[in-house]
Scaffold this active site. Structure first.
Site, PDB file in Angstrom:
ATOM      1  N   ARG A1436      17.254  49.649 -13.829  1.00 54.64           N
ATOM      2  CA  ARG A1436      17.229  50.186 -14.503  1.00 54.64           C
ATOM      3  C   ARG A1436      17.457  51.906 -13.072  1.00 54.64           C
ATOM      4  O   ARG A1436      16.508  51.091 -11.993  1.00 54.64           O
ATOM      5  CB  ARG A1436      16.654  50.369 -15.288  1.00 54.64           C
ATOM      6  CG  ARG A1436      15.534  51.639 -15.937  1.00 54.64           C
ATOM      7  CD  ARG A1436      13.946  52.316 -16.688  1.00 54.64           C
ATOM      8  NE  ARG A1436      14.168  53.232 -17.224  1.00 54.64           N
ATOM      9  CZ  ARG A1436      13.379  54.001 -16.997  1.00 54.64           C
ATOM     10  NH1 ARG A1436      11.870  53.551 -16.247  1.00 54.64           N
ATOM     11  NH2 ARG A1436      12.723  55.103 -16.961  1.00 54.64           N
ATOM     12  N   HIS A1481      14.076  61.251 -14.671  1.00 56.99           N
ATOM     13  CA  HIS A1481      13.403  60.785 -13.805  1.00 56.99           C
ATOM     14  C   HIS A1481      11.938  62.188 -12.902  1.00 56.99           C
ATOM     15  O   HIS A1481      12.155  61.475 -11.831  1.00 56.99           O
ATOM     16  CB  HIS A1481      13.110  59.916 -13.453  1.00 56.99           C
ATOM     17  CG  HIS A1481      12.021  58.570 -13.377  1.00 56.99           C
ATOM     18  ND1 HIS A1481      12.099  57.385 -13.930  1.00 56.99           N
ATOM     19  CD2 HIS A1481      11.071  59.460 -12.892  1.00 56.99           C
ATOM     20  CE1 HIS A1481      11.348  56.686 -13.521  1.00 56.99           C
ATOM     21  NE2 HIS A1481      10.264  58.162 -12.443  1.00 56.99           N
ATOM     22  N   GLU A1526       8.778  58.694 -19.009  1.00 57.97           N
ATOM     23  CA  GLU A1526       7.197  59.699 -19.143  1.00 57.97           C
ATOM     24  C   GLU A1526       7.067  61.150 -19.289  1.00 57.97           C
ATOM     25  O   GLU A1526       6.456  61.810 -18.345  1.00 57.97           O
ATOM     26  CB  GLU A1526       6.710  58.951 -17.656  1.00 57.97           C
ATOM     27  CG  GLU A1526       6.687  57.301 -17.603  1.00 57.97           C
ATOM     28  CD  GLU A1526       6.364  56.996 -16.831  1.00 57.97           C
ATOM     29  OE1 GLU A1526       5.152  57.659 -15.578  1.00 57.97           O
ATOM     30  OE2 GLU A1526       5.860  55.577 -16.132  1.00 57.97           O
ATOM     31  N   ASN A1669       7.079  52.637 -20.515  1.00 60.94           N
ATOM     32  CA  ASN A1669       6.368  52.196 -19.857  1.00 60.94           C
ATOM     33  C   ASN A1669       4.600  51.732 -19.359  1.00 60.94           C
ATOM     34  O   ASN A1669       3.837  52.979 -20.500  1.00 60.94           O
ATOM     35  CB  ASN A1669       6.891  53.147 -18.963  1.00 60.94           C
ATOM     36  CG  ASN A1669       8.342  53.187 -18.512  1.00 60.94           C
ATOM     37  OD1 ASN A1669       8.970  52.549 -18.590  1.00 60.94           O
ATOM     38  ND2 ASN A1669       8.068  54.371 -17.227  1.00 60.94           N
ATOM     39  N   TYR A1671       0.902  50.038 -17.662  1.00 56.29           N
ATOM     40  CA  TYR A1671       1.105  49.045 -16.631  1.00 56.29           C
ATOM     41  C   TYR A1671      -0.353  48.859 -17.316  1.00 56.29           C
ATOM     42  O   TYR A1671      -1.232  47.481 -16.086  1.00 56.29           O
ATOM     43  CB  TYR A1671       1.244  50.443 -15.426  1.00 56.29           C
ATOM     44  CG  TYR A1671       2.457  50.348 -14.660  1.00 56.29           C
ATOM     45  CD1 TYR A1671       2.661  50.285 -13.413  1.00 56.29           C
ATOM     46  CD2 TYR A1671       2.817  51.442 -15.826  1.00 56.29           C
ATOM     47  CE1 TYR A1671       4.563  50.128 -13.477  1.00 56.29           C
ATOM     48  CE2 TYR A1671       4.349  51.855 -14.950  1.00 56.29           C
ATOM     49  CZ  TYR A1671       4.722  51.390 -13.679  1.00 56.29           C
ATOM     50  OH  TYR A1671       6.110  51.715 -13.260  1.00 56.29           O
ATOM     51  N   GLU A1737       9.100  49.505 -17.590  1.00 52.31           N
ATOM     52  CA  GLU A1737       8.625  50.060 -16.054  1.00 52.31           C
ATOM     53  C   GLU A1737       7.135  48.708 -16.466  1.00 52.31           C
ATOM     54  O   GLU A1737       6.746  49.188 -16.992  1.00 52.31           O
ATOM     55  CB  GLU A1737       8.158  51.282 -16.178  1.00 52.31           C
ATOM     56  CG  GLU A1737       9.273  51.756 -15.175  1.00 52.31           C
ATOM     57  CD  GLU A1737       8.734  52.893 -15.094  1.00 52.31           C
ATOM     58  OE1 GLU A1737       7.762  53.146 -14.646  1.00 52.31           O
ATOM     59  OE2 GLU A1737       9.589  54.646 -14.913  1.00 52.31           O
TER      60      GLU A1737
END
Length: 1915
Positions: A1436, A1481, A1526, A1669, A1671, A1737
């Site tokens: 990606r 992005h 995002e 995504n 985290y 991600e």
């Protein structure tokens, strides 16, 4: 006036044979007796006893002989019917103790008198027992002092033998007769003194040991002797001081009316005024009793003349008013006056009339007489709640609305949150544990279990009740579950509610579901709770939902259907579940008691009976009698309908089959009762339908009845007894048990919310009436359940009426619960099972078993530095990740969990009950003491007076031990054993007994700094005599408490005592002598400790079998530079000076550590002193001191960073002697006192083990002081969580013999110089409230959880899952253009906003930029090699908009830039790697930003045009498109906070929403473009990538926190996902919040833009997959911003924190929280209908990486990807996983500091090589294996590593120097690995040999850890 009174008493006495009524006082005693032989003769003759042994003319007092005459019960009952309340019994000393000693009693006589007393009690007569009347035992020694002793012995025997049956005692009934029996050689005054002494001794014994509640003792005095007795000080105690009331023997001369006032005139001199009882009343010269008409008036006048109070009379004379009375035997009540209503009954009386008639003639004294007795063994005590009243969570987890959820709208109170019990099951169970309850009655919310009342259950609702039931059973509580408590699902109400038969069918299905789901654990079921309320208030008066006002029709229809439904449910259980589950099913019915307003009016009696039939019989009669409504109810309805022109009420009829179904359909009758009513027949019948009109009665209350805050509840205790009698006669008839399932009263919001004395009185009286019903009326009551456990929502009255035993603060989002006084009272009733004195339980086996008989102290001194320096060698170089990584496991099975306090800090009562002052009392009362706010411990927590409250907390916590200290000056006020304070001793006995009864082991500290001031006045610890005085005090404590206390500590923290008290002078006694005094004091303390140890060891240990030690304290000392020996030595020296000062002599060799002796000695010599300031021990003392502790007790709180320093020599000081300096790391979490450094605990425990051997260790204090007093103490939870976890590591990983942990402290208290400003408590104490209420904090709940789990076991859901992802699962790695490409101006690329931003000062860390970055623009080949290292199938990357379209428009396409992406894609495809292309992005062309960027709506078209170029030019090769990455970050950071490009922050309340709006529309347009134009030909997929953290509530038991967590995710992930994946529009949470805040700020519309309907349609469904995504996870809690603040954060209204136990990363915002990954994937599944998800991600950063062994990243990837595998197992449609990132790169605002890469990029090398880290190889193995092969299945081929290639420029290979050789980088790396391997091999060999060597010296095995930390290492 005299004439009037004479007339009154003539009338009174003329009726005396019909019953005397002395009702002026409930305690008034009307006395008769004693039994005489001639009375028994007459009685036996009249009853036909032909074999009587009694003489006709024998006037002597009857001496009991077996068997007791059977007719006595009937006789005593007739006496009681004459309104006599008490009866005299004269005990015969000589017959009871023939030998004169209690050691040899006559057991038959004892049993005979017990039987006689029991007979009196059965007749409801209270005995008046005289200990001695005449005839001393023959063996009585004739000396006065011996007589006193013998009488005391006899009195003690009598109290013990009969005290449970007797409340009123008299020592002597005739002093003159006793005097005649005493030796004649002594004077009368001497005899009188002897009798006075004997009486006083008996009085003291009784009140010290035997006096029950209300118990009294007196002595009978002749009235004429009063003057003589009062004049003599030696005998005056017979009339005052040693009597509870004055008892008189009165002779009345009818011919001389003035004689009595003269005799009694001396009563006026008695002060204070006394209560008078006329024990004997004899008449002289009285022709007949009718002439004594003024008698009672004269007596009362004489006694009361000076405000003394008459409490009783001897009425024996009045019992027989005519000669015939003797012949007739016991008189029937029928001879007495009866109410008119009773006289006309005739024939068989109804149950109501029998029940009412049994009490109708009671005097007030009889009615209210208190019964001192216990409930039957096995009686159940509990508390109750109702779901709609307390649960809250009204829309949580799929719960459907109930009829109550619609109530209260429009400003009124609602039950939406209520007491928040849905989130607080553990809290509520803790309250029940604290109460000591045995049952908990709760209701199940139908709409929570089956939303809408349907067939599909709610798993989370079911799970809630499952957890609640499990918690109850684990706490030893029996659940009582009500299926219906008024809260019908609203969906069923729409069908017609309880008027529709379909609801009955649904209820049967619901009940069957509950039986099947919970019936294996729930054994008591209630079908309906108070159905009368539903019928009457819901469908009759309309006061309750559904608010229907139809009393004549609807209420009867509803009751009819409910009854039939109940019967069906009962039979269903009986047929299908009872055989297996063996439970019981009943119903709870509510009823007042109905008392006739005018008892003499038959119509009022009939109306009262009818009232009960309408209220109770309506439901009870069909179930418990004959299957049909009460005949009286049916007749009344028929009557009223006939009287009216049209029917007023319609009572449905049961079929015969229904009657059979109903009859007997209950295993028990649950009864709720609160109050009573006075009932009269209605004055005039009405045809207007109402409850009272239909029933034909009118309700009244007695104005004298106490009223509560509820308008319908009055305090009428006697009503419950009458109601129970009626229920027993009418319904249960001894065949069905009664459960009192609801009884209580509310207090109002304006009343004292904690000191609820009125409720205490209510419970006391009502429960006692229940006891009377059981004991005296033989009603089968099995349980008493108080309403309510906690305050809750009370229907129409909202929260204004508080029924709870526990107060709930509804203004606090935590809804904290605080016990009220009534809770403690109820506990006392439960503990005693009634009203008898509490029996002390025997001590369970000590928990401190299995100790070595003697510690094996090392005989040699510690080295300098000590051998314990290996601890620093082992731990100091640990990486932070390994150091702090949370460990899962449990402690040993007998681990002793406790909590601590100390006397001065909590007890208060500083001068109460004879306590002497301590040095802290003196200190805090002395000005200038530096205590904050001039606080004192005068009251503190008032624990001296709140013992029940403290025990309640301890039970609730589930601790196994309570560590507290004894106050020396409370036990010995002067510090010496010559001054024992029995009140202080009694307090500690009650405390210890309460602990033992609760199975909590006392851990007692003898001295916690509070020396008696009297001993300080003689020099304190500097006076050598203190050693012996302390030993004397300890000896007394061992002797007094040691039978129950098995764990003793002599001193607490002597280091602080010595330094702060005698060195710095901060503490009392404020001696400032820093160089000498601390050492002298320490020396004395060590010797005092040793002395006490030997006393216990030699005198008590063998019998008491306890352990003894002392509590020592220290911080951990970490060397500032562990590699510097002198810093290590300094750290060791710090520990030796603090801990070793006392531990070294006791646990090693009897002497101080050499490090201490050396330093103090040398510095003393340098100070030109002749000897060392540190005293020395003699060899004999060393031997005596050595090994004087059985265990090691440690207090520790924090750590210090230590380094060596050379301080000044003078003035001498203990602190300077250490030659160290200490500091704290500013990164450690701050507290009010110290910074938290939990890892120091593990190291300290290891140091103790190394230094003092493998000794059992108890942590006796550990906790955190906070300035915030709130109950939401998350920081305290984190503290205990991390500190206990480090202790767990020490135990399980390091083999430390840790046996126990005690948290400091139980509750907030007086924290020495901090006063009350620092809070250490697990419980909050409100020091501003005189009641000092205690409220559990969140940390209390957490600590209980840890205790329950015995540590921190790995949760089932966190266990590692072995398995594989689905076939075809996509593995990928990701980058972004600006972060890796570089070439910022190459080949015609235009500027982007990130080019501009990174070249703006102060925007990027270290002034980094992306000009070159990883230079991927020039390194396609290297990047492909890096991807091949990983083995991924996809890559990606993003396209730089300004590289393709330099000005952002399609006017000019930069072919060179576009060609780069063509070449990259071709290279990828050649390597069999598929591209995943992100169109945008974050790097917007600067040219577009110059015209407004994403705030300008034209951007939508520009983005579509840009996408069109990419689809057209690259779409033939790219099959996976992502429109935006995002968008949340773009909007908030770029246009809200300004921390990302373009850096806009001045419109935070509008710009982010405008940007977000345009981003969504741009995405939709691009999707439609691809879908409409390119999809058919290119065959790709396109969607968006949305980012979101997961949010957990900071406090899962707080509804506001739960909502905040939900809001956090909706504002982050849902902002963009909801329009695209759900309905084309923003989620309701966002729309509502932003609109409300906008309007509140004065705007006319929401700041959140709105989509048009056409836009919604165009946006909705614009996805092929969900790009995601993720985290990290945060802890969320509510934060309310002022309405004028306009920002995204203010709109969201959420603040966030992170758990300290979560591992850190290189990014401040990223904590390693794998569990959140699974949860948010499941949330996406549930929220958006399980779309295909690609994780685009996921990764972790590190800062300052020193090598390629990135263990932290491996841990992250392993755990996160495993959670993704679990999500797949949860049926989440997860299709792929992408790691962030391929290589270290430019991380936006942090520059190159944060490294996320699986490949290391060497930025110091111009070729920027990509070197694989260990994580690259690990990730590659996961990719190869497509998951995690189970090692149990053997080695899998995919686990064989493939060599990863480093990528470098082909132009040159870096050369490095290695061991003197010049090698290539690859060769050097290989050599390094070889060398590293050899080193590892060497270490392993050494470790193996060391293990073999040490194995035999280890006592026990170290259990294997329960957590697999990673594939790399177990830390």
């Amino acid at each position: 006036m005299e004439l009037a009174w004479n007339s009154f008493f003539i009338v009174l006495l003329s009726f005396s044979c019909w019953g005397l009524d002395w009702e002026s006082d409930r305690n008034f005693m009307s006395a008769a007796g004693p039994l005489t032989n001639d009375l028994l003769y007459n009685l036996s003759g009249s009853l036909g006893n032909k074999t009587s042994n009694f003489a006709a003319e024998d006037k002597s007092i009857y001496v009991c002989q077996q068997p007791v005459p059977a007719f006595l019960l009937e006789y005593f009952s007739s006496v009681r019917a004459s309104e006599i309340t008490h009866y005299k019994v004269f005990l015969p000393w000589a017959q009871l103790l023939p030998a004169g000693s209690s050691k040899n009693p006559d057991s038959k006589t004892v049993q005979c008198y017990r039987r006689l007393l029991e007979t009196l009690k059965a007749a409801q007569l209270q005995p008046l027992v005289v200990l001695h009347h005449q005839t001393l035992p023959a063996s009585t020694v004739q000396r006065s002092e011996v007589f006193t002793h013998l009488f005391a012995d006899y009195a003690t025997f009598a109290f013990h033998s009969f005290g449970d049956l007797v409340e009123i005692w008299f020592t002597f009934s005739d002093l003159e007769e006793v005097i005649k029996e005493l030796p004649h050689q002594e004077s009368r005054s001497s005899h009188l003194q002897t009798l006075t002494d004997a009486h006083r001794k008996a009085y003291e014994i009784y009140h010290e040991k035997y006096a029950s509640q209300g118990g009294k003792l007196s002595v009978v005095l002749r009235a004429e002797a009063i003057s003589e007795i009062l004049l003599q000080p030696s005998t005056s105690s017979l009339a005052k001081g040693a009597v509870d009331f004055l008892s008189l023997d009165v002779s009345y001369e009818c011919q001389s009316e003035a004689s009595l006032p003269q005799k009694l005139s001396k009563l006026q001199t008695i002060e204070p005024k006394v209560n008078i009882f006329i024990f004997n009343l004899r008449f002289q010269d009285c022709p007949s009793t009718r002439k004594n008409s003024a008698l009672l008036f004269n007596i009362r006048q004489a006694i009361n003349e000076n405000q003394n109070l008459t409490i009783g009379f001897d009425l024996n004379t009045f019992l027989s008013c005519s000669p015939s009375s003797k012949k007739s035997g016991p008189r029937s009540r029928s001879h007495g006056r009866r109410p008119a209503a009773q006289q006309d009954l005739g024939g068989a009386r109804s149950a109501y009339r029998r029940a009412w008639g049994a009490f109708a003639n009671q005097s007030r004294a009889q009615r209210d007489a208190f019964l001192q007795d216990a409930f039957p063994e096995g009686f159940l005590w509990g508390a109750s709640t109702g779901a709609f009243s307390v649960e809250g969570g009204w829309a949580e987890d799929g719960r459907g609305p109930s009829v109550w959820d619609g109530a209260g709208r429009g400003g009124a109170a609602t039950p939406e949150v209520a007491s928040d019990s849905y989130h607080k099951a553990a809290w509520d169970v803790a309250l029940l544990r604290g109460l000591g309850a045995q049952v908990y009655k709760f209701s199940i919310s139908w709409s929570r279990v089956l939303p809408g009342g349907g067939r599909a259950p709610s798993p989370r609702g079911v799970a809630y009740y499952g957890r609640l039931v499990a918690a109850l059973l684990a706490a030893g509580l029996q659940p009582v579950a009500a299926l219906s408590h008024w809260d019908l699902p609203r969906a069923l109400q729409r069908l017609g509610g309880w008027r529709d038969p379909r609801v009955a069918d649904a209820f049967l299905r619901y009940a069957a579901f509950c039986f099947a789901t919970f019936g294996d654990r729930v054994k008591l079921w209630v079908t309906f709770h108070e159905p009368w309320v539903t019928s009457y208030a819901g469908y009759g008066s309309g006061q309750h939902p559904p608010g229907i006002s139809d009393p004549g029709v609807a209420s009867f229809e509803v009751a009819h259907l409910i009854l039939k439904t109940h019967a069906r449910v009962w039979h269903h259980y009986n047929s299908y579940y009872r055989p297996q589950q063996q439970g019981r099913v009943g119903i709870v019915l509510n009823s007042d008691w109905a008392e006739p307003l005018s008892p003499e009016r038959p119509e009022d009696v009939r109306a009262s009976e009818l009232y009960l039939h309408f209220m109770l019989g309506w439901f009870a009669h069909p179930i418990f009698v004959d299957g049909d409504y009460p005949p009286a109810l049916k007749a009344r309805i028929q009557q009223v309908n006939q009287q009216c022109p049209s029917p007023v009420a319609q009572l449905p009829e049961f079929t015969e089959a229904e009657k059979q179904l109903l009859k007997g359909s209950a295993d028990f009758l649950g009864l709720s009762h609160y109050t009573s009513r006075l009932i009269s027949k209605t004055q005039q019948d009405s045809c207007i339908p109402s409850y009272d009109a239909i029933g034909g009665f009118t309700q009244h209350v007695d104005p004298a009845w106490p009223q509560t805050s509820s308008p319908w509840i009055y305090v009428v205790p006697w009503g419950i007894r009458r109601l129970l009698k009626f229920v027993s006669l009418e319904y249960t008839r001894g065949k069905v048990p009664i459960y009192l399932a609801g009884n209580g009263m509310p207090i109002g919001e304006t009343e004292d919310l904690f000191e609820d004395s009125l409720r205490v009185d209510y419970f006391n009286k009502y429960i006692n009436e229940v006891l009377k019903a059981i004991k005296e009326d033989l009603v089968d009551v099995r349980a008493y359940i108080a309403r309510s456990l906690i305050d809750g929502f009370e229907g129409p009255s909202g929260y204004s009426q508080r029924f709870g035993l526990h107060h709930v603060n509804f203004n606090d989002s935590s809804k904290p619960r605080t016990p009220r006084k009534s809770a403690y009272f109820f506990t006392s009733i439960i503990e005693k099972n009634g009203f008898l004195p509490k029996v002390v339980k025997s001590l369970p086996p000590p928990r401190t078993a299995d100790f070595p008989t003697k510690i094996r102290a090392f005989p040699f001194p510690s080295d300098v530095p000590s051998k314990a320096k290996v601890v620093w060698e082992k731990f100091s170089n640990q990486p932070k990740f390994e150091r702090d990584l949370f460990y899962h496991g449990t402690f040993r099975d007998d681990f002793l969990w406790g909590v601590s306090s100390s006397a001065y800090q909590i007890e208060g009562a500083w001068d109460a009950d004879g306590k002497g002052p301590s040095i802290w009392d003196n200190f805090t009362h002395t000005p200038g003491n530096n205590v904050k706010d001039n606080s004192t411990g005068d009251i503190a927590c008032d624990s001296y007076n709140q013992l029940d409250a403290d025990l309640n907390m301890l039970r609730a916590l589930k601790v196994k031990a309570y560590r507290f200290s004894l106050s020396w000056s409370r036990i010995f006020p002067t510090g010496r054993n010559s001054s024992i304070n029995r009140y202080g001793v009694d307090y500690y006995n009650r405390l210890i007994n309460g602990l033992v009864a609760s199975n909590i082991s006392p851990m007692v500290t003898l001295f916690h700094w509070d020396l008696p001031q009297a001993l300080q006045d003689i020099g304190g610890w500097e006076n050598p005599s203190l050693i012996e005085l302390f030993n004397s005090y300890a000896d007394f404590c061992f002797q007094t408490f040691g039978d129950r206390v098995k764990f003793w500590m002599t001193f607490n923290e002597p280091t602080y005592q010595a330094w702060l008290g005698y060195g710095s002078g901060d503490f009392p006694p404020k001696v400032k002598d820093p160089g000498w005094a601390p050492y002298r004091i320490g020396h004395a303390i060590i010797k005092a400790h040793a002395k006490v140890y030997h006393t216990y060891d030699e005198k008590y240990r063998q019998e008491q079998k306890g352990v003894i030690s002392l509590s020592l304290s220290t911080h951990w000392a970490e060397p500032k530079s562990p590699e510097l020996p002198r810093d290590v030595e300094a750290a060791d020296r710090t520990l030796q000076f603090s801990l070793g000062w006392f531990a070294h002599p006791i646990f090693r060799n009897g002497d101080y550590p050499d490090a201490m002796k050396w330093k103090v000695g040398n510095r003393s010599e340098l100070q030109h002193l002749a000897t060392s300031r540190l005293p020395s021990f003699t060899e004999e003392e060393k031997s005596y001191i050595r090994a004087t502790a059985d265990v090691f007790c440690l207090n520790t709180y924090s750590s210090r960073i230590v380094q060596h320093k050379t301080p000044r020599l003078n003035p001498p000081s203990y602190e300077e002697d250490q030659e160290t300096t200490e500091e704290e790391d500013s990164s450690w979490p701050s507290t009010a006192v110290n910074r938290a450094a939990p890892w120091g605990t593990r190291r300290l425990l290891n140091w103790i083990k190394e230094e003092y051997g493998d000794i059992p260790i108890y942590i006796t204090e550990n906790g955190v002081g906070l300035g915030n007093p709130k109950v939401d103490d998350t920081d305290r939870i984190f503290y205990h969580k991390t500190y206990i976890n480090e202790a767990l590591k020490a135990y399980r990983l390091d083999g430390v013999d840790l046996r126990g942990y005690s948290a400091w402290s139980l509750m907030d208290n007086f924290e020495w110089l901090n006063g009350y400003t620092v809070k250490f408590g697990l419980y909050h104490v409100d020091f501003n409230n005189r009641n000092r209420p205690r409220t559990a904090r969140a940390s209390a709940r957490y600590y209980t959880e840890v205790i329950t789990n015995n540590g921190m076991p790995l949760p089932k859901e966190d266990e590692f899952l072995y398995g594989h992802f689905p076939e075809g699962f996509i593995w990928s790695a990701a980058t972004a253009a600006y972060q890796v490409e570089g070439a910022w101006r190459a080949d015609g690329k235009g500027l982007s906003i990130w080019d501009t931003f990174s070249h703006t000062p102060l925007k990027i860390g270290n002034d980094d930029n992306g000009d070159v970055a990883c230079d991927s623009y020039h390194k396609i080949a290297e990047d492909v090699v890096a991807l091949q290292n990983l083995g991924v199938s996809h890559y990606r990357f993003s396209v730089s908009w300004s590289r393709v379209l330099p000005d952002g428009t399609n006017k000019h396409v930069n072919e060179a830039g576009l060609n780069y992406y063509v070449r990259l894609i071709d290279a990828l495809l050649a390597a069999n790697i598929k591209p995943q292309v992100t169109i945008y992005h974050w790097d917007l062309p600067q040219a577009l930003q110059d015209v407004g960027g994403w705030e300008n709506e034209t951007i939508v078209q520009r983005f579509k045009e840009y996408a069109d170029v990419l689809f057209q030019r690259l779409g033939d090769k790219v099959k996976f498109w992502i429109t935006l990455n995002e968008p949340f970050v773009i909007a908030t950071q770029g246009y809200g906070y300004g921390t990302a490009a373009p850096g806009i922050s001045f419109r935070p309340g509008t710009a982010p929403y405008v940007v977000g709006h345009n981003l969504i529309k741009a995405h939709a347009e691009a999707w439609h473009l691809y879908n409409d134009v390119y999809r058919a030909s290119q065959g790709g997929v396109i969607s968006i990538t949305i980012s979101s953290d997961w949010a957990e509530p900071r406090d899962p038991s707080n509804q506001q926190d739960v909502e905040a967590a939900r809001r956090y995710v909706q504002f982050m992930g849902g902002w963009f996902a909801h329009p695209i994946f759900k309905n084309g529009d923003y989620n309701e949470v966002m729309k509502t919040r932003i609109r409300d805040r906008s309007l509140a700020a004065g705007l006319t519309k929401s700041r959140l833009p709105e989509f048009t309907e056409s836009e919604k349609r165009r946006i909705n469904g614009t996805y092929d997959f969900f790009g995601f995504n993720h985290y990290t996870t945060i802890l969320a809690y509510n934060l309310d911003y002022a309405s004028w603040i306009s920002s995204f954060d203010a709109d969201r209204g959420v603040a966030s924190i992170t758990d300290r136990s979560w591992p850190d990363s290189g990014s401040f915002w990223l904590k390693i929280t794998p569990f959140g990954f699974r949860k948010i994937l499941n949330w996406l599944k549930e929220e958006y209908n399980n779309p295909p998800i690609y994780v685009t991600e996921n990764g972790v950063s590190q800062r300052g990486e020193r090598d390629l062994n990135d263990t932290l990243r491996i841990y992250y990837l392993r755990s996160y990807i495993n959670e993704a595998l679990k999500a797949v197992q949860d049926k989440v449609d997860l299709r792929g996983y992408t790691v962030w990132t391929l290589m270290d790169n430019f991380e936006w605002a942090t520059g190159f500091a944060e490294k996320f890469g699986l490949h290391f990029v060497n930025y110091t090398d111009p070729s920027l090589p990509r070197i694989p880290k260990a994580s690259a190889k690990f990730y590659a193995s996961i990719v190869r294996c497509n998951g995690f092969p189970d090692p149990a299945a053997g080695s899998h081929p995919c686990l064989q590593p493939e060599d990863a290639e480093a990528t470098a420029s082909p132009m040159r290979e870096e050369e490095v120097q290695f061991l003197g050789l010049t090698l290539g980088a690859t060769e050097a790396q290989t050599a390094l690995y070889v060398l590293f391997s050899l080193a590892i091999l060497g270490v392993c060999c050494v470790a193996f040999l060391s293990y073999k060597y040490c194995k035999h010296s280890k006592q026990g095995k170290t259990q294997a850890g329960q957590q697999e930390l990673s594939t790399i290492s177990a830390f």
